[in-house]
Design a protein around this motif. Structure first.
Motif, mmCIF file in Angstrom:
data_model
loop_
_atom_site.group_PDB
_atom_site.id
_atom_site.type_symbol
_atom_site.label_atom_id
_atom_site.label_comp_id
_atom_site.label_asym_id
_atom_site.label_seq_id
_atom_site.Cartn_x
_atom_site.Cartn_y
_atom_site.Cartn_z
ATOM 1 N N LEU A 181 0.792 -1.129 -0.105
ATOM 2 C CA LEU A 181 0.078 0.012 -0.040
ATOM 3 C C LEU A 181 0.649 1.302 -0.086
ATOM 4 O O LEU A 181 0.335 2.452 -0.143
ATOM 5 C CB LEU A 181 -0.925 0.019 1.247
ATOM 6 N N GLY A 182 2.136 0.994 -0.180
ATOM 7 C CA GLY A 182 2.844 2.114 0.003
ATOM 8 C C GLY A 182 3.326 2.880 1.089
ATOM 9 O O GLY A 182 3.800 4.102 1.350
ATOM 10 N N LEU A 183 3.192 2.144 2.234
ATOM 11 C CA LEU A 183 3.329 2.466 3.615
ATOM 12 C C LEU A 183 4.484 2.129 4.370
ATOM 13 O O LEU A 183 4.995 0.940 4.139
ATOM 14 C CB LEU A 183 2.138 2.122 4.606
ATOM 15 N N ASP A 184 5.435 3.021 4.986
ATOM 16 C CA ASP A 184 6.498 2.574 5.626
ATOM 17 C C ASP A 184 6.360 2.597 7.144
ATOM 18 O O ASP A 184 7.052 2.169 8.104
ATOM 19 C CB ASP A 184 7.978 3.382 5.552
ATOM 20 N N LEU A 185 4.986 3.183 7.863
ATOM 21 C CA LEU A 185 4.622 2.996 9.025
ATOM 22 C C LEU A 185 3.047 2.603 9.052
ATOM 23 O O LEU A 185 2.463 3.129 8.266
ATOM 24 C CB LEU A 185 4.884 4.280 9.952
ATOM 25 N N VAL A 186 2.676 1.782 9.822
ATOM 26 C CA VAL A 186 1.235 1.679 10.088
ATOM 27 C C VAL A 186 0.649 2.805 10.682
ATOM 28 O O VAL A 186 0.996 3.571 11.495
ATOM 29 C CB VAL A 186 0.923 0.385 11.175
ATOM 30 N N PRO A 187 -0.514 3.321 9.758
ATOM 31 C CA PRO A 187 -1.080 4.622 10.290
ATOM 32 C C PRO A 187 -1.621 4.749 11.553
ATOM 33 O O PRO A 187 -2.048 3.613 12.180
ATOM 34 C CB PRO A 187 -2.394 4.660 9.113
#
Length: 592
Positions: free
Chosen positions: A94-100
């Motif tokens: 999903l293009g995330l480097d941290l969990v929202p």
């Protein structure tokens, strides 16, 4: 000595919590013949209604208990696990480097409701209707909304109106932010509780509890969670809408568990915390190092006291980042050993040190998340709508945080619990249920090979940290505080003043507080301030100036800003005692 409130003492029972209504409900339960475990659950259910910006029935709840008749100490783990579909790759794709920090993607299994039920089933005595009834009454008939809840709702009102319609319908009365002190109702939550209670029918107490658990984790609650997570994309702190990964099967596969406490002898008593799936042992590490340094001498010098406590905290929390997590190989025995504490004590110098310095227990090489190898500048979470844990910000402002409750009964049973999660500002209300889901998956790292790396079925390394101090003669206290990463910092000066300095519970709670912001944040966006130190102004200008001269980046806040401690326990002569924090003007202790 003047204290903001009297330190209570009596013989029947004591309850202290972060909300006066929860404390009163707990005491009502004791007066009705319930024990400390019944009272803690009743207070906990009530907190999930009256402090919706701080916790909810769909949140998280680690619980420490002491059964007096056989001196049995235990932990009920109400920290839910990551969904089966929650892999690092799923978030990376999903293009995330941290969990929202908000929304569906941060959800873990809701553990609070199951933990309270487990406590009742194992140790309680009263029917579920008696314990859950006050919470149902407040949800249906209304309760006064505290100003902090109103401020929190106002902060996220635009987001609710634009992106989270179920939350807007629940918390924006007639489309407007409710007034502080106004009578607030959540009839949908009351209906949910009623349905859970009705699932038990006219069965035995134990069967009623199990039927309510199944209705939540395998029945209509799990079905509603599954449909919402899988079928509705919601905006989160990434700035984009996402569906979630949590499913009904994840809830069905989870149960609260009982575990032994992690304990350390300090000042002639035994301090009890959770295991290293939580941050609890970091308090024990600090106490071990301080004892190695000769803590008694520190109490006479406020500059040396604050400096040393902060430097020790930075060392212990660096170990938290390198070694703690829901994994089987945490070197906890070594981390809590006297030899390791002595080696860490030698690193405490006269000035504030630079950087994170995790140790090497058993010769193992520490590894920090790549995001921690450089300090990421401090962020005022209270200025970011719906972002991060609803806890005290790095400068002490509190748009919301966590809850806490302590109970002792006439038999000497004790409970310390820190319910949290399911905050109204961090996750949208599940349709038809009236409550939100926990967002503690944001505490995982999306980097393989770390103790706290994300994996399906794993517990995030929570900050929730209830505690007890017990002596061999049966005396001792249950205690704790809200505050995220600050929880196991604020309790250190409290314990030093009470256990070592001999201060009463209320005086130790009232005394000036401080904490380090060089401790890495556990919540999105995972920031820290190198050599940062936040302190209440009551420490005095001379002390604060001397700390700055030692290299600390001092941020002074108001005289009564930091910490929301409470405590309840039993003295060696058998009298019961309790105290609660005046900061925030809603915590209260009751008893007789």
């Amino acid at each position: 000595m003047f204290t903001t409130r009297p330190e209570l003492s009596g013989t029947v029972g004591m309850v202290a919590s972060t909300h006066w209504l929860a404390s009163a409900v707990g005491m009502r339960t004791l007066e009705a013949g319930g024990n400390a475990f019944d009272a803690a659950a009743a207070a906990g259910f009530t907190l999930s209604v009256v402090e919706p910006h701080l916790n909810g029935p769909g949140g998280d709840a680690p619980i420490l208990g002491h059964r007096a008749q056989d001196a049995h100490d235990f932990v009920i783990c109400g920290q839910g696990t990551a969904p089966a579909a929650a892999t690092i790759e799923a978030y990376r794709d999903l293009g995330l480097d941290l969990v929202p920090g908000t929304g569906h993607l941060a959800a873990v299994v809701p553990g609070a409701f199951g933990a309270w039920l487990d406590l009742l089933a194992r140790y309680g005595t009263l029917p579920l209707a008696d314990v859950l009834g006050p919470a149902i009454g407040y949800a249906r008939d209304g309760y006064p909304l505290v100003p902090a809840a109103t401020r929190t709702i106002a902060t996220v009102a635009d987001m609710f109106a634009e992106h989270w319609p179920t939350s807007a319908a629940t918390y924006l009365t007639g489309g407007r932010v409710p007034e502080a002190g106004a009578r607030f109702r959540n009839p949908q939550l009351a209906d949910t509780f009623d349905r859970l209670l009705a699932a038990g029918g006219r069965r035995s107490r134990e069967e009623q509890i199990e039927a309510a658990r199944r209705a939540f984790y395998e029945g209509f609650v799990a079905e509603a969670v599954d449909a919402f997570q899988s079928g509705v994309a919601v905006q989160d702190s990434s700035g984009r809408p996402h569906t979630g990964l949590l499913r009904g099967d994840d809830l069905a596969a989870w149960r609260a568990t009982e575990e032994p406490t992690t304990a350390l002898r300090f000042a002639g008593r035994t301090v009890h915390k959770t295991g290293a799936w939580g941050q609890g042992p970091v308090l024990l590490q600090q106490l071990a190092v301080l004892e190695s340094l000769g803590v008694e001498a520190l109490l006479d010098d406020p500059v040396e006291l604050v400096h040393t406590v902060v430097e020790v905290a930075r060392l212990a929390f660096a170990d938290r980042e390198a070694w703690y997590g829901d994994v089987p190989d945490v070197p906890l025995d070594t981390l809590l050993s006297a030899d390791y504490a002595a080696s860490r004590a030698r690193l405490v110098g006269p000035v504030a040190a630079e950087g994170l310095r995790p140790g090497s227990p058993d010769g193992r090489v520490p590894r920090l998340a790549s995001a921690l190898r450089e300090a990421r500048g401090s962020t005022a979470l209270d200025e970011q709508t719906g972002v991060g844990e609803p806890t005290v910000s790095p400068i002490g402002l509190s748009p919301g945080d966590t809850c806490h409750v302590d109970v002792v009964d006439r038999w000497g049973n004790r409970v310390s619990a820190t319910p949290s999660g399911g905050w109204l500002q961090s996750s949208p209300v599940v349709p038809g249920l009236g409550f939100a889901l926990p967002t503690r998956a944001q505490m995982f790292w999306l980097e393989p090979g770390l103790p706290n790396s994300l994996a399906p079925g794993k517990r995030p390394r929570t900050t929730l940290s209830p505690a007890m101090v017990l002596d061999d003669d049966g005396s001792g206290i249950a205690f704790g505080t809200p505050g995220g990463d600050q929880q196991d910092q604020w309790t250190v000066p409290f314990l030093l003043r009470h256990l070592v300095g001999g201060a009463g519970l209320q005086a130790a709670i009232d005394a000036p507080m401080w904490h380090s912001t060089d401790v890495p944040g556990s919540f999105y966006p995972r920031t820290r301030t190198p050599r940062g130190l936040v302190a209440e102004s009551r420490l005095g200008p001379d002390v604060l100036a001397a700390l700055a001269a030692r290299g600390h980046r001092v941020e002074t806040v108001g005289p009564w800003e930091l910490g929301r401690l409470s405590a309840a326990g039993r003295r060696s002569d058998g009298l019961l005692v309790a105290a609660a924090n005046a900061r925030g003007m809603q915590g209260y202790a009751v008893g007789r």
